[in-house]
Design an enzyme around this catalytic site. Sequence first.
Site, mmCIF file in Angstrom:
data_model
loop_
_atom_site.group_PDB
_atom_site.id
_atom_site.type_symbol
_atom_site.label_atom_id
_atom_site.label_comp_id
_atom_site.label_asym_id
_atom_site.label_seq_id
_atom_site.Cartn_x
_atom_site.Cartn_y
_atom_site.Cartn_z
ATOM 1 N N CYS A 1 -30.109 -3.842 1.578
ATOM 2 C CA CYS A 1 -29.599 -2.848 0.642
ATOM 3 C C CYS A 1 -29.989 -1.483 1.180
ATOM 4 O O CYS A 1 -31.181 -1.210 1.383
ATOM 5 C CB CYS A 1 -30.237 -3.079 -0.732
ATOM 6 S SG CYS A 1 -29.851 -1.799 -1.940
ATOM 7 N N CYS B 1 -23.612 0.978 2.739
ATOM 8 C CA CYS B 1 -24.005 0.157 1.589
ATOM 9 C C CYS B 1 -23.605 -1.250 1.990
ATOM 10 O O CYS B 1 -22.490 -1.464 2.494
ATOM 11 C CB CYS B 1 -23.247 0.598 0.342
ATOM 12 S SG CYS B 1 -23.392 -0.563 -1.043
HETATM 13 N N1 DGL Z 1 -25.953 -3.036 -1.779
HETATM 14 C C1 DGL Z 1 -26.632 -1.823 -2.182
HETATM 15 C C2 DGL Z 1 -26.750 -0.883 -0.979
HETATM 16 O O1 DGL Z 1 -26.649 -1.305 0.166
HETATM 17 C C3 DGL Z 1 -26.025 -1.036 -3.314
HETATM 18 C C4 DGL Z 1 -25.681 -1.673 -4.600
HETATM 19 C C5 DGL Z 1 -26.269 -0.974 -5.817
HETATM 20 O O2 DGL Z 1 -25.891 0.167 -6.126
HETATM 21 O O3 DGL Z 1 -27.128 -1.614 -6.414
HETATM 22 O O4 DGL Z 1 -26.993 0.280 -1.140
#
Ligand code: DGL
Length: 269
Positions: free
Chosen positions: A79, A193
């Site tokens: 993430c 993301c």
């Molecule tokens: N998958 C998360 C990232 O890479 C973002 C998702 C969220 O906003 O929780 O930033």
Amino acid sequence: MSATPHPDAPILVFDSGIGGLSVLRPILDLLPQAPLVYACDYKGLPYGEKSEAEVATRVSALLGRLVERVRPRLAVIACNTASTIALSHVRAALDIPFVGTVPAIKPAAERSTSRVIGLLGTSATIRQPYVDRLAADYAADCLILRHGAGELVDAAEAKLAGNRVDLEVIKQAIVALRSQPGGEAMDALVLACTHFPLLSQELAAAAGPGVALVEGNAGIARRVAHLVAGQDWPEGVPQRMVIGNGGRDRIEAAWPAFAELGFTSIDLV
Ligand code: DGL
């Protein structure tokens, strides 16, 4: 953690939702025998709309409990939001190797000929000093256009749950970059993301053929493989489990994608 982890000790992959699947796949290409725990914090999603303090506190506490519970040999914070905010806190607090996912600005700068790079992340990620540092260190001669596109997190979750992707939302994210000064020359787009590579076909179609989509997941997988090189793996079928909060239905909605990667069970916390 001892130098030689038990063969059954898993690799822990952590995200707020299913974004970490885009990191899991290349890890499994390199490490097909790896036992895995995929942890998703649906109660906390979206991280991208939270404050830095909230993300740092939440991620540190959750990872502390997860490490205690599953005793991983290594953990991947799959993430960008959590990594750019909390990676250093977590590394300082927990005694296992952590691999983070941070925006692939360096490879994008290596590819761009126009020197205009788009950066799509969550609202929290794109404002991080960590991103400013990457830009200064690796793309000082580039114009970096940033856009916080939390709607794409929802679109990726919907897609993996088998629902229709709202293509207007995808188009709007590209327009938001193109309409910034210099945006017409953008020739590289960083998917900052982990949810966004799950929409790469839709994003590529909206961005057009002159824009290369760039994400760092293959490099993250290579880093993981390097850190576990020489370690033992289980003889038989490796255990793979999803741990989540916020209800079984969200995990079950995305289950085909996990089942395809050899996951067999769900544990709710
Ligand atoms: N998958 C998360 C990232 O890479 C973002 C998702 C969220 O906003 O929780 O930033």
